[in-house]
Design a protein around this motif. Structure first.
Motif, PDB file in Angstrom:
ATOM      1  N   ALA A 255       0.839  -1.210   0.000  1.00 29.52           N
ATOM      2  CA  ALA A 255       0.000   0.000   0.000  1.00 29.52           C
ATOM      3  C   ALA A 255       0.867   1.251   0.000  1.00 29.52           C
ATOM      4  N   MET A 256       1.924   1.234   0.775  1.00 28.63           N
ATOM      5  CA  MET A 256       2.795   2.413   0.864  1.00 28.63           C
ATOM      6  C   MET A 256       3.486   2.701  -0.468  1.00 28.63           C
ATOM      7  N   LYS A 257       3.768   1.640  -1.214  1.00 33.26           N
ATOM      8  CA  LYS A 257       4.494   1.820  -2.482  1.00 33.26           C
ATOM      9  C   LYS A 257       3.604   2.337  -3.605  1.00 33.26           C
ATOM     10  N   ASP A 258       2.319   2.114  -3.515  1.00 36.38           N
ATOM     11  CA  ASP A 258       1.448   2.542  -4.615  1.00 36.38           C
ATOM     12  C   ASP A 258       1.002   3.995  -4.404  1.00 36.38           C
ATOM     13  N   ARG A 259       1.898   4.912  -4.698  1.00 34.84           N
ATOM     14  CA  ARG A 259       1.614   6.341  -4.466  1.00 34.84           C
ATOM     15  C   ARG A 259       0.505   6.845  -5.377  1.00 34.84           C
ATOM     16  N   GLU A 260       0.425   6.300  -6.562  1.00 35.41           N
ATOM     17  CA  GLU A 260      -0.563   6.801  -7.522  1.00 35.41           C
ATOM     18  C   GLU A 260      -1.987   6.553  -7.015  1.00 35.41           C
ATOM     19  N   TYR A 261      -2.219   5.325  -6.579  1.00 36.35           N
ATOM     20  CA  TYR A 261      -3.556   4.981  -6.092  1.00 36.35           C
ATOM     21  C   TYR A 261      -3.889   5.789  -4.840  1.00 36.35           C
ATOM     22  N   PHE A 262      -2.904   5.900  -3.962  1.00 35.60           N
ATOM     23  CA  PHE A 262      -3.083   6.665  -2.726  1.00 35.60           C
ATOM     24  C   PHE A 262      -3.481   8.105  -3.049  1.00 35.60           C
ATOM     25  N   GLU A 263      -2.718   8.741  -3.909  1.00 39.15           N
ATOM     26  CA  GLU A 263      -2.995  10.159  -4.188  1.00 39.15           C
ATOM     27  C   GLU A 263      -4.338  10.361  -4.878  1.00 39.15           C
ATOM     28  N   LYS A 264      -4.621   9.459  -5.795  1.00 36.67           N
ATOM     29  CA  LYS A 264      -5.885   9.560  -6.528  1.00 36.67           C
ATOM     30  C   LYS A 264      -7.088   9.431  -5.572  1.00 36.67           C
ATOM     31  N   THR A 265      -7.046   8.429  -4.706  1.00 39.65           N
ATOM     32  CA  THR A 265      -8.213   8.181  -3.845  1.00 39.65           C
ATOM     33  C   THR A 265      -8.330   9.220  -2.725  1.00 39.65           C
ATOM     34  N   VAL A 266      -7.189   9.638  -2.170  1.00 43.03           N
ATOM     35  CA  VAL A 266      -7.253  10.654  -1.112  1.00 43.03           C
ATOM     36  C   VAL A 266      -7.802  11.976  -1.686  1.00 43.03           C
ATOM     37  N   ALA A 267      -7.430  12.275  -2.928  1.00 45.83           N
ATOM     38  CA  ALA A 267      -7.939  13.502  -3.563  1.00 45.83           C
ATOM     39  C   ALA A 267      -9.465  13.452  -3.694  1.00 45.83           C
ATOM     40  N   VAL A 268      -9.985  12.278  -4.007  1.00 46.04           N
ATOM     41  CA  VAL A 268     -11.451  12.145  -4.119  1.00 46.04           C
ATOM     42  C   VAL A 268     -12.113  12.419  -2.766  1.00 46.04           C
ATOM     43  N   ILE A 269     -11.530  11.894  -1.705  1.00 43.54           N
ATOM     44  CA  ILE A 269     -12.105  12.111  -0.361  1.00 43.54           C
ATOM     45  C   ILE A 269     -12.096  13.604  -0.013  1.00 43.54           C
ATOM     46  N   LYS A 270     -11.007  14.275  -0.356  1.00 38.61           N
ATOM     47  CA  LYS A 270     -10.942  15.721  -0.055  1.00 38.61           C
ATOM     48  C   LYS A 270     -12.025  16.478  -0.816  1.00 38.61           C
ATOM     49  N   GLU A 271     -12.196  16.098  -2.067  1.00 37.40           N
ATOM     50  CA  GLU A 271     -13.228  16.728  -2.895  1.00 37.40           C
ATOM     51  C   GLU A 271     -14.623  16.453  -2.302  1.00 37.40           C
ATOM     52  N   ASN A 272     -14.853  15.184  -1.947  1.00 38.77           N
ATOM     53  CA  ASN A 272     -16.143  14.808  -1.353  1.00 38.77           C
ATOM     54  C   ASN A 272     -16.383  15.536  -0.031  1.00 38.77           C
ATOM     55  N   ARG A 273     -15.303  15.771   0.712  1.00 39.28           N
ATOM     56  CA  ARG A 273     -15.420  16.475   1.992  1.00 39.28           C
ATOM     57  C   ARG A 273     -15.955  17.897   1.781  1.00 39.28           C
ATOM     58  N   GLU A 274     -15.440  18.566   0.753  1.00 36.59           N
ATOM     59  CA  GLU A 274     -15.876  19.945   0.507  1.00 36.59           C
ATOM     60  C   GLU A 274     -17.347  19.968   0.104  1.00 36.59           C
ATOM     61  N   LYS A 275     -17.732  19.022  -0.743  1.00 41.03           N
ATOM     62  CA  LYS A 275     -19.132  18.945  -1.174  1.00 41.03           C
ATOM     63  C   LYS A 275     -20.056  18.619   0.011  1.00 41.03           C
ATOM     64  N   LEU A 276     -19.642  17.663   0.830  1.00 40.59           N
ATOM     65  CA  LEU A 276     -20.443  17.282   1.995  1.00 40.59           C
ATOM     66  C   LEU A 276     -20.598  18.466   2.953  1.00 40.59           C
ATOM     67  N   THR A 277     -19.506  19.203   3.144  1.00 42.21           N
ATOM     68  CA  THR A 277     -19.542  20.387   4.015  1.00 42.21           C
ATOM     69  C   THR A 277     -20.546  21.401   3.476  1.00 42.21           C
ATOM     70  N   ASP A 278     -20.475  21.685   2.177  1.00 37.10           N
ATOM     71  CA  ASP A 278     -21.406  22.643   1.547  1.00 37.10           C
ATOM     72  C   ASP A 278     -22.850  22.171   1.713  1.00 37.10           C
ATOM     73  N   ASP A 279     -23.077  20.897   1.432  1.00 32.55           N
ATOM     74  CA  ASP A 279     -24.443  20.375   1.496  1.00 32.55           C
ATOM     75  C   ASP A 279     -25.000  20.426   2.922  1.00 32.55           C
ATOM     76  N   LEU A 280     -24.146  20.135   3.907  1.00 32.82           N
ATOM     77  CA  LEU A 280     -24.606  20.213   5.302  1.00 32.82           C
ATOM     78  C   LEU A 280     -24.933  21.659   5.669  1.00 32.82           C
ATOM     79  N   LYS A 281     -24.104  22.575   5.193  1.00 31.19           N
ATOM     80  CA  LYS A 281     -24.365  23.996   5.472  1.00 31.19           C
ATOM     81  C   LYS A 281     -25.691  24.435   4.852  1.00 31.19           C
ATOM     82  N   LYS A 282     -25.967  23.932   3.648  1.00 29.94           N
ATOM     83  CA  LYS A 282     -27.240  24.272   3.001  1.00 29.94           C
ATOM     84  C   LYS A 282     -28.434  23.779   3.823  1.00 29.94           C
ATOM     85  N   LEU A 283     -28.216  22.694   4.585  1.00 26.99           N
ATOM     86  CA  LEU A 283     -29.292  22.192   5.458  1.00 26.99           C
ATOM     87  C   LEU A 283     -29.314  22.925   6.802  1.00 26.99           C
TER      88      LEU A 283
END
Ligand SMILES: *Cc1c(COP(=O)(O)O)cnc(C)c1O
Length: 352
Positions: A255-283
């Protein structure tokens, strides 16, 4: 309790983990697991023909895992300690560095395991109140009275402390170890790992459980000065030398060696976090700015526990803490887009 139990066991309130339902019927946003699968390299280890090797003990030096970690952080293997989850790394740090006459310090609202370890190991400890906005005031940690534990980003608030503040805490505790628990650090840019080499009292604790999708493999590690690491090794060899099983050593390295997969998936979580934050604020929720893979949110006029229970009835698990200052809040793990949308839809219905 049996009549045989020790006073210390009697007095300790054990850690209560988040619910882990075994039937998989929930949308599980309560213990900050990664919503994606581990990388292909991990699956190759699990699906490979390693079962026969399980008759042999695992490598007590965790060499391949340490090498992969050291390479990723630009450190030497002598700066890396590996444990059975970061919980074990933390436990061993209490045993190795917290002295009887010292007072261990950590924030009053932080990882619930710190007071449990302190109590279980018979140590004095002080919980330092967070500011009213839940931030950590670095000045409160300058007493040099014992080991300092700070989760950064903090849990369950998600708030981060700057590297400058951490450096000040390190400078003001020259006689004690400062442990920075970076369980969630891969989801922000706040790591203290750059200070290793500059401060011999710095121990950074990390885990594969959150950002590498490996909570079930139980792999954690610590990074720090080689003397601190060798103290942890001594503690481990006095406790459980084969602390990581054969498969998990290889799984962690893959897992530690696969930097590409790590970076790709962590970036998705960060993006989802911003959207989730916005949506919660809208509620109408108040959402603390999060550097982690969860958000901490409340809605004025709504009881946190009731919301948690209603979500559970609707098949969605989040985490609620009963502590007075945070009882109105929910800690919600950032999931996939679909999981987050289900949460927002359900909350919308509940609030009406
Ligand atoms: C999840 C978590 C841990 C424990 O992680 P494991 O490696 O799974 O034992 C440690 N510290 C904090 C702050 C956490 O949230």
């Amino acid at each position: 309790m049996s009549i045989f139990s020790t006073d210390i066991l009697k007095k300790t309130d054990a850690y209560v983990p988040g619910e882990q339902p075994q039937d998989k019927s929930y949308i599980k946003l309560n213990t900050n697991e990664f919503p994606f699968e581990p990388c292909d390299g991990v699956k190759a280890v699990v699906n490979g023909e390693k079962a026969a090797d399980l008759r042999l003990y695992s490598d007590p030096t965790c060499r391949v895992l340490k090498e992969a970690i050291a390479e990723n952080y630009g450190l030497k293997t002598e700066n890396v300690f590996c444990g059975n989850g970061s919980d074990e790394v933390l436990a061993l740090s209490f045993l190795a560095f917290c002295k009887k006459d010292d007072t261990v310090v950590f924030p009053d609202i932080s990882y619930g395991f710190y007071p449990v370890f302190a109590s279980f190991f018979g140590l004095n400890y002080r919980e330092i109140p967070l500011e009213t906005d839940f931030s950590i005031n670095e000045n409160d940690y300058y007493s040099d009275c014992g080991t300092v534990y700070i989760a950064n980003p903090n849990a369950p608030t998600g708030l981060t402390l700057g590297t400058e503040q951490i450096e000040n805490i390190l400078k003001n505790n020259p006689n004690h170890v400062v442990v920075i628990d970076e369980a969630y650090c891969d989801f922000c840019d706040c790591s203290a790992t750059g200070l290793i080499g500059k401060y011999r009292n710095l121990l950074v604790v990390r885990t594969f459980s959150k950002s590498y999708a490996l909570a079930g493999a139980r792999i954690g590690f610590a990074l720090g000065d080689k003397e601190l690491i060798s103290d942890l090794e001594k503690a481990k060899f006095s406790f459980n030398p084969y602390n990581i099983n054969r498969l998990s050593i290889e799984i962690g390295a893959a897992a530690m060696k696969d930097r590409e997969y790590f970076e790709k998936t962590v970036a998705v979580i960060k993006e989802n976090r911003e959207k989730l934050t916005d949506d919660l604020k809208k509620l109408g929720f108040t959402v603390l700015p999060s550097g982690a893979n969860f958000v901490f949110a409340k809605k004025d006029g709504f009881d946190g526990e009731k919301l948690y229970l209603e979500l559970k009835e609707n098949g969605i698990l989040v985490r609620h803490f009963g502590k007075e200052r945070i009882k109105d809040y929910l800690r919600i793990t950032v999931g996939t887009k679909e999981q987050n949308a289900a949460l927002i839809n359900t909350l919308g219905r509940i609030l009406k």
